[in-house]
Design a protein around this motif. Structure first.
Motif, PDB file in Angstrom:
ATOM      1  N   ALA A  48      -1.984  -4.114   9.825  1.00  0.00           N
ATOM      2  CA  ALA A  48      -3.292  -4.194  10.487  1.00  0.00           C
ATOM      3  C   ALA A  48      -4.290  -4.912   9.584  1.00  0.00           C
ATOM      4  O   ALA A  48      -5.217  -4.294   9.044  1.00  0.00           O
ATOM      5  N   PRO A  49      -4.116  -6.209   9.355  1.00  0.00           N
ATOM      6  CA  PRO A  49      -5.000  -6.941   8.446  1.00  0.00           C
ATOM      7  C   PRO A  49      -6.451  -6.944   8.914  1.00  0.00           C
ATOM      8  O   PRO A  49      -6.735  -7.184  10.088  1.00  0.00           O
ATOM      9  N   GLY A  50      -7.362  -6.651   7.967  1.00  0.00           N
ATOM     10  CA  GLY A  50      -8.789  -6.694   8.260  1.00  0.00           C
ATOM     11  C   GLY A  50      -9.323  -5.521   9.042  1.00  0.00           C
ATOM     12  O   GLY A  50     -10.508  -5.472   9.346  1.00  0.00           O
ATOM     13  N   SER A  51      -8.468  -4.544   9.386  1.00  0.00           N
ATOM     14  CA  SER A  51      -8.921  -3.420  10.195  1.00  0.00           C
ATOM     15  C   SER A  51      -9.542  -2.328   9.331  1.00  0.00           C
ATOM     16  O   SER A  51      -9.365  -2.275   8.107  1.00  0.00           O
ATOM     17  N   VAL A  52     -10.273  -1.414   9.992  1.00  0.00           N
ATOM     18  CA  VAL A  52     -10.877  -0.279   9.298  1.00  0.00           C
ATOM     19  C   VAL A  52      -9.783   0.613   8.705  1.00  0.00           C
ATOM     20  O   VAL A  52      -9.902   1.109   7.585  1.00  0.00           O
ATOM     21  N   ALA A  53      -8.705   0.798   9.473  1.00  0.00           N
ATOM     22  CA  ALA A  53      -7.602   1.639   8.998  1.00  0.00           C
ATOM     23  C   ALA A  53      -6.978   1.060   7.726  1.00  0.00           C
ATOM     24  O   ALA A  53      -6.675   1.785   6.776  1.00  0.00           O
ATOM     25  N   ALA A  54      -6.798  -0.277   7.695  1.00  0.00           N
ATOM     26  CA  ALA A  54      -6.231  -0.912   6.508  1.00  0.00           C
ATOM     27  C   ALA A  54      -7.174  -0.767   5.316  1.00  0.00           C
ATOM     28  O   ALA A  54      -6.736  -0.519   4.189  1.00  0.00           O
ATOM     29  N   ALA A  55      -8.481  -0.906   5.574  1.00  0.00           N
ATOM     30  CA  ALA A  55      -9.465  -0.762   4.503  1.00  0.00           C
ATOM     31  C   ALA A  55      -9.422   0.647   3.911  1.00  0.00           C
ATOM     32  O   ALA A  55      -9.471   0.830   2.696  1.00  0.00           O
ATOM     33  N   LYS A  56      -9.309   1.646   4.772  1.00  0.00           N
ATOM     34  CA  LYS A  56      -9.229   3.032   4.294  1.00  0.00           C
ATOM     35  C   LYS A  56      -7.941   3.264   3.488  1.00  0.00           C
ATOM     36  O   LYS A  56      -7.939   3.972   2.481  1.00  0.00           O
ATOM     37  N   SER A  57      -6.857   2.651   3.960  1.00  0.00           N
ATOM     38  CA  SER A  57      -5.591   2.780   3.236  1.00  0.00           C
ATOM     39  C   SER A  57      -5.691   2.156   1.843  1.00  0.00           C
ATOM     40  O   SER A  57      -5.166   2.702   0.860  1.00  0.00           O
ATOM     41  N   ILE A  58      -6.378   1.026   1.773  1.00  0.00           N
ATOM     42  CA  ILE A  58      -6.551   0.358   0.485  1.00  0.00           C
ATOM     43  C   ILE A  58      -7.312   1.249  -0.490  1.00  0.00           C
ATOM     44  O   ILE A  58      -6.929   1.420  -1.647  1.00  0.00           O
ATOM     45  N   VAL A  59      -8.411   1.853  -0.013  1.00  0.00           N
ATOM     46  CA  VAL A  59      -9.198   2.751  -0.864  1.00  0.00           C
ATOM     47  C   VAL A  59      -8.332   3.913  -1.346  1.00  0.00           C
ATOM     48  O   VAL A  59      -8.326   4.271  -2.531  1.00  0.00           O
ATOM     49  N   ALA A  60      -7.576   4.509  -0.420  1.00  0.00           N
ATOM     50  CA  ALA A  60      -6.764   5.679  -0.755  1.00  0.00           C
ATOM     51  C   ALA A  60      -5.684   5.341  -1.775  1.00  0.00           C
ATOM     52  O   ALA A  60      -5.505   6.046  -2.782  1.00  0.00           O
ATOM     53  N   PHE A  61      -4.967   4.248  -1.535  1.00  0.00           N
ATOM     54  CA  PHE A  61      -3.827   3.953  -2.409  1.00  0.00           C
ATOM     55  C   PHE A  61      -4.239   3.306  -3.733  1.00  0.00           C
ATOM     56  O   PHE A  61      -3.522   3.449  -4.729  1.00  0.00           O
ATOM     57  N   ILE A  62      -5.375   2.600  -3.761  1.00  0.00           N
ATOM     58  CA  ILE A  62      -5.873   2.126  -5.056  1.00  0.00           C
ATOM     59  C   ILE A  62      -6.310   3.323  -5.899  1.00  0.00           C
ATOM     60  O   ILE A  62      -6.102   3.362  -7.111  1.00  0.00           O
ATOM     61  N   SER A  63      -6.895   4.330  -5.251  1.00  0.00           N
ATOM     62  CA  SER A  63      -7.290   5.552  -5.964  1.00  0.00           C
ATOM     63  C   SER A  63      -6.063   6.264  -6.534  1.00  0.00           C
ATOM     64  O   SER A  63      -6.061   6.692  -7.693  1.00  0.00           O
ATOM     65  N   LEU A  64      -5.013   6.403  -5.711  1.00  0.00           N
ATOM     66  CA  LEU A  64      -3.791   7.054  -6.182  1.00  0.00           C
ATOM     67  C   LEU A  64      -3.108   6.229  -7.272  1.00  0.00           C
ATOM     68  O   LEU A  64      -2.601   6.771  -8.257  1.00  0.00           O
ATOM     69  N   PHE A  65      -3.103   4.896  -7.088  1.00  0.00           N
ATOM     70  CA  PHE A  65      -2.542   4.028  -8.119  1.00  0.00           C
ATOM     71  C   PHE A  65      -3.248   4.250  -9.447  1.00  0.00           C
ATOM     72  O   PHE A  65      -2.609   4.383 -10.511  1.00  0.00           O
TER      73      PHE A  65
END
Length: 539
Positions: A368-385
């Protein structure tokens, strides 16, 4: 996994209370890592700061926003990393002449000069030069601090000290992200000049404190200054440490270091590190330290704010602060487990989780490029990383400093650190080509590359990384000299190193026993007379 190395030759009390003084000294020394975290957070934020872009960027009429040229972005970020590469290569020769403390003082001086230039200039050329100079400073801060801690801290506390080291780095990142968040809306150059002023604080505190700290005892032994080395070791240990324990520890250090130096000519250290069994130690040190650049941390750390903004995440600066806070939580969490779990296990879990996190946000952006869901996933997984990376990262530094012998440590560790920074530079320099919309525009799909890289690190750790938890540096030397396979380090009994420490304890026991039985014939005769007199009186 839990339980630690068996039959360790460490003659000291294996607690924290008995080593509070050394813990404090090493904690102040690790303030150096604050600068590294601070730089990553501050400069990464500048890339999305209008006040900075008005001076060093351009106005993009197509987007009606201030932007920065990809080449300028690359140079600002990567020149600091090149500086750390150069600085780290100079650590060995500088340290051989002047020691660890003077290296930290020199780093502070360079930091003050570079920061002054960055604050005062509006020229890109001067900015590039100051970034390069600051990189040399940061390289010296990191390398000299870690070598000092490796050589000064007791074996059972080195892991804890490197957790403190990582906490300092995370605090630097938090401070940098928080200050950027507070000034990023300012239109003038003060938006970035105020954050840059923070670069003066930590080096000033450390420079004053070092006047009261001793030099590394192991470095002093390599210089033939054994009396000074024993005095330095005594200053590093609390009064709770008995003289017998201190003598035993010093004997182990001195005997082993002399043996290590006798095996090498002492004049060609850059060559010696590649000879015989030292080749294995050098390669392992380089490999484990380069885990930091090989797991993708460089591009995630420095481009977090820019990356989140490009992914459509609102309040990117605020989320960047949250991500750095996750790093601090990871560092604190690791400080509680490092005494209970093997370092290999911590590294395996760390690189495995980092790879899965990079894979997860790459998949999210693909679906889902550019979507709100993808943006939230990025925040979550960068935090976990960030959590998992920071939780295992200090022990990669730690093991990289433990593997070389005492005579070659600064040269080997400096080279390994330099190569790591070269890898960081490569990651930082090439990342804009992948994530910048003006180039490939992969955005989060760049994570696929680093997911594969982390898988390689996992396999390498499983087969080749030795376990060194709670081992003295001299024990580690003995195991490498015995050519012990990586998987057998944990259970290996270091009889030779134990004998070095036990020799002093046995000597003291014999001296104490001799004092008790001094002049036994006279004592027995006197006792006999007393007894005889006593009997006669009774008779």
């Amino acid at each position: 996994m839990a339980g630690g190395a068996v039959l360790t030759a460490n003659p000291l009390k294996l607690d924290l209370r008995s080593h509070r003084k050394c813990f404090f000294i090493c904690s102040v020394i690790t303030i150096a890592s604050f600068q590294y975290g601070l730089d990553y957070a501050l400069v990464g934020g500048f890339m999305a700061m209008p006040g900075f872009l008005r001076v060093f960027g351009y106005f993009n009429t197509a987007t009606n926003k201030w932007s920065i040229d990809p080449t300028v972005q690359q140079l600002i970020s990567s020149l600091m990393t090149i500086g750390t590469f150069v600085g780290s290569l100079l650590v060995g020769p500088f340290s051989a002449l002047f020691g660890r403390r003077h290296g930290l003082w020199a780093a502070s001086l360079l930091n003050f000069v570079a920061t002054g230039i960055m604050i005062g200039t509006t020229s890109l050329g001067a900015l590039y030069f100051s970034r390069l100079l600051l990189g040399v400073s940061v390289g010296w801060f990191l390398t000299f601090a870690q070598v000092y801690v490796n050589e000064a801290a007791p074996a059972h506390l080195r892991g804890v000290m490197f957790a403190v080291y990582q906490c300092q780095l995370s605090v630097g990142s938090i401070v940098g992200a928080a200050v950027d968040n507070g000034t990023h809306l300012l239109d003038g150059p003060e938006a970035y000049r105020i954050p840059l002023a923070v670069f003066f604080v930590a080096p000033a505190v450390q420079s004053v404190a070092i006047f009261f700290f001793p030099e590394s005892p192991r470095w002093l032994v390599t210089q033939g200054k054994e009396d000074a080395a024993k005095s330095a070791l005594r200053r590093l240990r609390n009064a709770r440490i008995s003289e017998t324990e201190l003598e035993a520890e010093f004997n182990e250090i001195a005997v082993s270091t002399r043996e290590q130096m006798e095996q090498r000519d002492g004049k060609h250290l850059w060559i010696d590190m590649w000879r015989g069994r030292d080749r294995r130690r050098t390669l392992l040190s380089i490999a484990i330290i380069c885990f930091h650049c090989a797991n993708g941390s460089s591009w995630v750390n420095i481009y977090t704010t820019y990356f989140l903004a490009a992914a459509g995440v609102t309040e990117a600066f605020s989320y960047s602060v949250m991500v750095t806070c996750m790093g601090l939580i990871g560092a604190i969490a690791s400080s509680f487990i490092v005494r209970r779990f093997d370092r290999r296990v911590i590294v395996l879990v760390g690189v495995g989780a980092c790879g899965l996190c990079q894979l997860a946000f790459a998949v999210a952006w693909t679906v889902a490029p550019g979507s709100v869901a993808a943006a939230k996933s990025i925040v979550a997984f960068i935090s976990l990383f960030t959590f998992f990376y920071v939780a295992y990262a200090p022990y990669a530094w730690l093991m990289g400093g433990e593997y070389p012998n005492n005579h070659l440590r600064a040269h080997t560790f400096g080279l390994a650190t330099a190569l790591n920074f070269l890898g960081n530079w490569l990651g930082v320099f090439t990342a804009p080509y992948f994530i910048n919309p003006a180039s490939l525009g992969w955005n989060a799909k760049y994570g696929y590359v680093w997911a594969g890289s982390n898988a390689i690190l996992f396999v390498f750790t499983w087969f080749y990384i030795p376990e060194t938890r709670d081992r003295t540096l001299e024990e580690i030397h003995e195991m490498f000299e015995a050519n012990v396979p990586a998987r057998k380090f944990k259970g290996y009994v270091c009889a030779g190193t134990r004998a070095m420490a036990d020799a002093v304890i046995l000597r003291d026991k014999e001296a104490a026993h001799a004092a008790h039985v001094e002049d036994p014939p006279a004592a027995a005769s006197a006792t006999g007379r007393d007894l005889s007199g006593s009997h006669m009186e009774k008779a």
